[in-house]
Design a protein around this motif. Structure first.
Motif, mmCIF file in Angstrom:
data_model
loop_
_atom_site.group_PDB
_atom_site.id
_atom_site.type_symbol
_atom_site.label_atom_id
_atom_site.label_comp_id
_atom_site.label_asym_id
_atom_site.label_seq_id
_atom_site.Cartn_x
_atom_site.Cartn_y
_atom_site.Cartn_z
ATOM 1 N N TYR A 282 47.775 49.960 85.346
ATOM 2 C CA TYR A 282 49.022 50.503 85.900
ATOM 3 C C TYR A 282 49.150 51.978 85.531
ATOM 4 C CZ TYR A 282 53.996 51.060 86.877
ATOM 5 O OH TYR A 282 55.208 51.512 87.350
ATOM 6 N N ARG B 99 46.712 54.093 87.580
ATOM 7 C CA ARG B 99 46.838 54.146 89.036
ATOM 8 C C ARG B 99 48.222 54.527 89.555
ATOM 9 N NH1 ARG B 99 44.451 48.852 91.611
ATOM 10 N NH2 ARG B 99 45.129 50.025 93.432
ATOM 11 N N LYS B 100 49.261 54.439 88.730
ATOM 12 C CA LYS B 100 50.627 54.710 89.201
ATOM 13 C C LYS B 100 50.800 56.189 89.532
ATOM 14 C CE LYS B 100 55.022 53.726 89.799
ATOM 15 N NZ LYS B 100 55.313 54.234 91.121
ATOM 16 N N THR B 101 51.459 56.442 90.654
ATOM 17 C CA THR B 101 51.775 57.814 91.063
ATOM 18 C C THR B 101 53.241 57.872 91.467
ATOM 19 O OG1 THR B 101 51.375 57.586 93.448
ATOM 20 C CG2 THR B 101 49.444 57.983 92.052
ATOM 21 N N MET C 248 50.805 53.511 94.257
ATOM 22 C CA MET C 248 49.613 53.268 93.454
ATOM 23 C C MET C 248 48.399 53.887 94.142
ATOM 24 S SD MET C 248 50.771 51.380 90.934
ATOM 25 C CE MET C 248 49.523 50.387 90.180
ATOM 26 N N SER D 258 41.194 58.262 88.071
ATOM 27 C CA SER D 258 42.626 58.388 87.796
ATOM 28 C C SER D 258 43.042 59.851 87.869
ATOM 29 C CB SER D 258 42.944 57.828 86.410
ATOM 30 O OG SER D 258 44.316 57.946 86.120
ATOM 31 N N MET E 8 50.973 59.776 86.396
ATOM 32 C CA MET E 8 52.015 59.454 85.415
ATOM 33 C C MET E 8 52.104 60.496 84.315
ATOM 34 S SD MET E 8 52.125 55.334 84.919
ATOM 35 C CE MET E 8 53.614 55.462 83.942
#
Length: 200
Positions: free
Chosen positions: A52, A55-57, A61, A68, A122
């Protein structure tokens, strides 16, 4: 992790039969220990937490098939951004670097300052490349979890998952979805870890 937690006045996460683990050389206890995810101390992330974070933006995702941080300012996947801008890999490094430097110029006589490189969506650095990062989960097939439950892999195993790839030609796969696994007693100069905390 437990020692670092105690130094900072936090509740250690790792115990065995109710006792806080204090001996990092007692590998049997470490392999059998449990993690209190509600404690506020330092611990390894679960594999799901690690992915998470990788990959979270700001817009969702990013693909697991990119390094990354290969996203534009809107958080959209952007493979025109070279992997070398967000990761230390076999193509641009010959050893590990201070965390938070990927994408910054590097010369032996002027190493980059930590936090000077390019973060991911992130705001985290070096989630891909640099060193393969051990996570809490034992290696195995992905296990489905119920909504609201913490996904943390099999209860036992012989190898723990490591994620992110590294600068080494032995672990070159740096995409956010790539997985490796190692016996936690193995030690290589391309293996490391990242601490996390549960904050309420």
């Amino acid at each position: 992790c437990n020692a670092f937690s105690e130094i900072h006045g936090l509740t250690p996460c790792y115990t065995l039969n109710g006792s806080v683990l204090k001996d990092a050389s007692d590998t049997i206890s470490l392999d059998l220990c449990s993690c209190d995810f509600n404690a506020d101390g330092y611990r390894l992330p679960t594999e799901a937490e690690w992915e998470y974070a990788a990959r979270k933006t700001i817009s969702g995702m990013q693909s697991g098939l990119t390094a990354s941080g290969q996203v534009d300012k809107y958080g959209k996947e952007d493979t025109s951004i070279p992997e070398e801008e967000v990761s230390w890999s076999a193509s641009n490094a010959h050893g590990s670097h201070k965390v938070g430097t990927a994408g910054s110029p590097f010369t032996e006589d002027a190493p980059p300052v930590a936090g000077s490189g390019n973060p991911n969506g992130m705001g985290l650095f070096d989630m891909s490349g640099n060193v393969c990062e051990f996570v809490w989960d034992w290696s195995g097939r992905y296990i489905e979890s119920e909504p609201g439950e913490r996904a943390s892999g099999p209860e036992a195993g012989s190898e723990r998952v490591s994620r992110g790839g590294s600068w080494s030609e032995y672990t070159p796969f740096i995409y956010a979805g790539d997985r490796y696994s190692y016996d936690p007693n193995e030690c290589y100069n391309y293996l490391g870890f990242r601490f996390v905390r549960t904050v309420k």
